[in-house]
Design a protein around this motif. Structure first.
Motif, PDB file in Angstrom:
ATOM      1  N   VAL A 121      44.838  24.314  37.863  1.00  0.00           N
ATOM      2  CA  VAL A 121      44.534  25.731  38.044  1.00  0.00           C
ATOM      3  C   VAL A 121      45.556  26.534  37.254  1.00  0.00           C
ATOM      4  CG1 VAL A 121      44.303  27.616  39.694  1.00  0.00           C
ATOM      5  CG2 VAL A 121      43.587  25.311  40.345  1.00  0.00           C
ATOM      6  N   VAL A 122      45.080  27.383  36.327  1.00  0.00           N
ATOM      7  CA  VAL A 122      45.992  28.189  35.516  1.00  0.00           C
ATOM      8  C   VAL A 122      45.879  29.679  35.819  1.00  0.00           C
ATOM      9  CG1 VAL A 122      46.253  26.543  33.627  1.00  0.00           C
ATOM     10  CG2 VAL A 122      44.378  28.177  33.568  1.00  0.00           C
ATOM     11  N   ASP A 123      44.798  30.090  36.485  1.00  0.00           N
ATOM     12  CA  ASP A 123      44.645  31.497  36.845  1.00  0.00           C
ATOM     13  C   ASP A 123      43.654  31.602  37.986  1.00  0.00           C
ATOM     14  OD1 ASP A 123      45.090  34.222  36.747  1.00  0.00           O
ATOM     15  OD2 ASP A 123      43.690  34.585  35.105  1.00  0.00           O
ATOM     16  N   GLU A 124      43.781  32.680  38.752  1.00  0.00           N
ATOM     17  CA  GLU A 124      42.883  32.896  39.878  1.00  0.00           C
ATOM     18  C   GLU A 124      42.644  34.389  40.035  1.00  0.00           C
ATOM     19  OE1 GLU A 124      42.693  32.116  44.695  1.00  0.00           O
ATOM     20  OE2 GLU A 124      44.573  31.752  43.631  1.00  0.00           O
ATOM     21  N   THR A 125      41.387  34.759  40.236  1.00  0.00           N
ATOM     22  CA  THR A 125      41.034  36.137  40.547  1.00  0.00           C
ATOM     23  C   THR A 125      40.343  36.135  41.908  1.00  0.00           C
ATOM     24  OG1 THR A 125      38.835  36.044  39.528  1.00  0.00           O
ATOM     25  CG2 THR A 125      40.686  36.644  38.095  1.00  0.00           C
ATOM     26  N   LYS A 126      39.800  37.284  42.290  1.00  0.00           N
ATOM     27  CA  LYS A 126      39.127  37.369  43.579  1.00  0.00           C
ATOM     28  C   LYS A 126      37.979  36.375  43.673  1.00  0.00           C
ATOM     29  CE  LYS A 126      36.477  40.413  46.543  1.00  0.00           C
ATOM     30  NZ  LYS A 126      35.873  41.711  46.721  1.00  0.00           N
ATOM     31  N   ASN A 127      37.184  36.264  42.624  1.00  0.00           N
ATOM     32  CA  ASN A 127      35.964  35.463  42.684  1.00  0.00           C
ATOM     33  C   ASN A 127      35.965  34.218  41.809  1.00  0.00           C
ATOM     34  OD1 ASN A 127      34.404  37.173  44.473  1.00  0.00           O
ATOM     35  ND2 ASN A 127      34.429  38.663  42.817  1.00  0.00           N
ATOM     36  N   THR A 128      37.011  33.995  41.021  1.00  0.00           N
ATOM     37  CA  THR A 128      36.994  32.860  40.095  1.00  0.00           C
ATOM     38  C   THR A 128      38.315  32.096  40.096  1.00  0.00           C
ATOM     39  OG1 THR A 128      37.809  34.125  38.192  1.00  0.00           O
ATOM     40  CG2 THR A 128      35.413  34.053  38.516  1.00  0.00           C
ATOM     41  N   ILE A 129      38.215  30.864  39.626  1.00  0.00           N
ATOM     42  CA  ILE A 129      39.389  30.032  39.365  1.00  0.00           C
ATOM     43  C   ILE A 129      39.265  29.530  37.934  1.00  0.00           C
ATOM     44  CG2 ILE A 129      40.477  27.810  39.864  1.00  0.00           C
ATOM     45  CD1 ILE A 129      39.930  28.229  42.759  1.00  0.00           C
ATOM     46  N   LYS A 130      40.345  29.668  37.153  1.00  0.00           N
ATOM     47  CA  LYS A 130      40.357  29.167  35.777  1.00  0.00           C
ATOM     48  C   LYS A 130      41.074  27.823  35.774  1.00  0.00           C
ATOM     49  CE  LYS A 130      40.991  31.964  32.314  1.00  0.00           C
ATOM     50  NZ  LYS A 130      41.630  32.842  31.290  1.00  0.00           N
ATOM     51  N   ILE A 131      40.377  26.809  35.230  1.00  0.00           N
ATOM     52  CA  ILE A 131      40.891  25.441  35.218  1.00  0.00           C
ATOM     53  C   ILE A 131      41.130  24.997  33.786  1.00  0.00           C
ATOM     54  CG2 ILE A 131      40.382  23.046  35.835  1.00  0.00           C
ATOM     55  CD1 ILE A 131      38.506  24.192  38.022  1.00  0.00           C
ATOM     56  N   LYS A 168      38.039  26.389  31.706  1.00  0.00           N
ATOM     57  CA  LYS A 168      36.750  26.694  32.317  1.00  0.00           C
ATOM     58  C   LYS A 168      36.981  27.678  33.450  1.00  0.00           C
ATOM     59  CE  LYS A 168      34.303  23.445  30.187  1.00  0.00           C
ATOM     60  NZ  LYS A 168      33.088  23.568  29.464  1.00  0.00           N
ATOM     61  N   VAL A 169      36.141  28.692  33.516  1.00  0.00           N
ATOM     62  CA  VAL A 169      36.199  29.652  34.607  1.00  0.00           C
ATOM     63  C   VAL A 169      35.069  29.318  35.574  1.00  0.00           C
ATOM     64  CG1 VAL A 169      36.070  32.085  35.249  1.00  0.00           C
ATOM     65  CG2 VAL A 169      37.189  31.419  33.119  1.00  0.00           C
ATOM     66  N   VAL A 170      35.422  29.059  36.818  1.00  0.00           N
ATOM     67  CA  VAL A 170      34.455  28.626  37.825  1.00  0.00           C
ATOM     68  C   VAL A 170      34.417  29.651  38.960  1.00  0.00           C
ATOM     69  CG1 VAL A 170      33.867  26.793  39.451  1.00  0.00           C
ATOM     70  CG2 VAL A 170      34.969  26.225  37.282  1.00  0.00           C
ATOM     71  N   PRO A 171      33.230  30.152  39.313  1.00  0.00           N
ATOM     72  CA  PRO A 171      33.130  31.045  40.468  1.00  0.00           C
ATOM     73  C   PRO A 171      33.467  30.301  41.758  1.00  0.00           C
ATOM     74  CG  PRO A 171      31.114  31.098  39.151  1.00  0.00           C
ATOM     75  CD  PRO A 171      31.959  29.986  38.624  1.00  0.00           C
ATOM     76  N   LYS A 172      34.267  30.906  42.600  1.00  0.00           N
ATOM     77  CA  LYS A 172      34.668  30.259  43.848  1.00  0.00           C
ATOM     78  C   LYS A 172      33.473  30.054  44.789  1.00  0.00           C
ATOM     79  CE  LYS A 172      39.309  32.264  44.043  1.00  0.00           C
ATOM     80  NZ  LYS A 172      40.157  33.216  44.785  1.00  0.00           N
ATOM     81  N   GLY A 173      32.572  31.005  44.826  1.00  0.00           N
ATOM     82  CA  GLY A 173      31.497  30.997  45.807  1.00  0.00           C
ATOM     83  C   GLY A 173      30.447  29.926  45.640  1.00  0.00           C
ATOM     84  N   VAL A 174      30.406  29.255  44.507  1.00  0.00           N
ATOM     85  CA  VAL A 174      29.354  28.261  44.269  1.00  0.00           C
ATOM     86  C   VAL A 174      29.875  26.831  44.265  1.00  0.00           C
ATOM     87  CG1 VAL A 174      27.991  29.909  42.937  1.00  0.00           C
ATOM     88  CG2 VAL A 174      29.527  28.341  41.755  1.00  0.00           C
ATOM     89  N   ALA A 175      31.168  26.642  44.521  1.00  0.00           N
ATOM     90  CA  ALA A 175      31.757  25.315  44.337  1.00  0.00           C
ATOM     91  C   ALA A 175      32.532  24.854  45.565  1.00  0.00           C
ATOM     92  CB  ALA A 175      32.683  25.325  43.131  1.00  0.00           C
ATOM     93  N   THR A 176      32.663  23.529  45.662  1.00  0.00           N
ATOM     94  CA  THR A 176      33.554  22.895  46.630  1.00  0.00           C
ATOM     95  C   THR A 176      34.648  22.199  45.827  1.00  0.00           C
ATOM     96  OG1 THR A 176      31.727  22.526  48.153  1.00  0.00           O
ATOM     97  CG2 THR A 176      33.718  21.233  48.515  1.00  0.00           C
ATOM     98  N   PHE A 177      35.899  22.483  46.177  1.00  0.00           N
ATOM     99  CA  PHE A 177      37.039  22.023  45.402  1.00  0.00           C
ATOM    100  C   PHE A 177      37.808  20.939  46.143  1.00  0.00           C
ATOM    101  CE2 PHE A 177      36.258  26.482  44.430  1.00  0.00           C
ATOM    102  CZ  PHE A 177      36.242  26.496  43.051  1.00  0.00           C
ATOM    103  N   HIS A 178      38.367  19.998  45.385  1.00  0.00           N
ATOM    104  CA  HIS A 178      39.351  19.043  45.903  1.00  0.00           C
ATOM    105  C   HIS A 178      40.683  19.399  45.249  1.00  0.00           C
ATOM    106  CE1 HIS A 178      36.831  15.361  47.351  1.00  0.00           C
ATOM    107  NE2 HIS A 178      36.639  16.431  48.082  1.00  0.00           N
ATOM    108  N   PHE A 179      41.619  19.896  46.029  1.00  0.00           N
ATOM    109  CA  PHE A 179      42.951  20.221  45.531  1.00  0.00           C
ATOM    110  C   PHE A 179      43.877  19.060  45.855  1.00  0.00           C
ATOM    111  CE2 PHE A 179      41.111  24.437  46.040  1.00  0.00           C
ATOM    112  CZ  PHE A 179      41.483  25.032  44.846  1.00  0.00           C
ATOM    113  N   ASN A 180      44.671  18.636  44.871  1.00  0.00           N
ATOM    114  CA  ASN A 180      45.663  17.574  45.068  1.00  0.00           C
ATOM    115  C   ASN A 180      47.014  18.220  45.347  1.00  0.00           C
ATOM    116  OD1 ASN A 180      43.784  15.581  44.490  1.00  0.00           O
ATOM    117  ND2 ASN A 180      44.238  15.643  42.310  1.00  0.00           N
ATOM    118  N   LEU A 181      47.533  17.978  46.528  1.00  0.00           N
ATOM    119  CA  LEU A 181      48.831  18.532  46.893  1.00  0.00           C
ATOM    120  C   LEU A 181      49.940  17.672  46.305  1.00  0.00           C
ATOM    121  CD1 LEU A 181      48.183  19.483  50.627  1.00  0.00           C
ATOM    122  CD2 LEU A 181      47.756  20.802  48.567  1.00  0.00           C
TER     123      LEU A 181
END
Length: 94
Positions: A34-44, A52-65
């Protein structure tokens, strides 16, 4: 320290992420950092350095801690400006 229970109140920028489900088939399988985040999107940023800019509302994410734990988050839950999401109180998600 970022944990699965407090990931909503932490910064997502810098975390490795993978899209595991989406209403748009073109987003499934995108992974990177993740390199950027806005209200509705995440830039990967992917390994080939494309972004790639992905809308948050249409996706399910796996974040690696950092500890190696993988956390699955429905994008609808994290729709908010990052600075507002960090302050927000979340009902128990687990």
């Amino acid at each position: 320290m970022i944990t699965p229970k407090n990931i909503f109140q932490h910064e997502l920028i810098g975390l490795p992420v993978k899209i595991v489900n989406s209403t748009h088939d073109g987003f499934i399988g995108i992974e990177g950092k993740v390199v950027d985040e806005t209200k509705n999107t995440i830039k990967i940023e992917q390994e080939d350095e494309t972004e790639k800019v992905v809308p948050k509302g249409v996706a399910t994410f796996h974040f690696n801690l950092p500890e190696g734990i993988i956390v699955e988050i429905d994008g609808n839950i994290i729709i908010a400006r990052p600075e507002d999401r960090i302050k927000k109180k979340f009902r128990k998600y687990w």
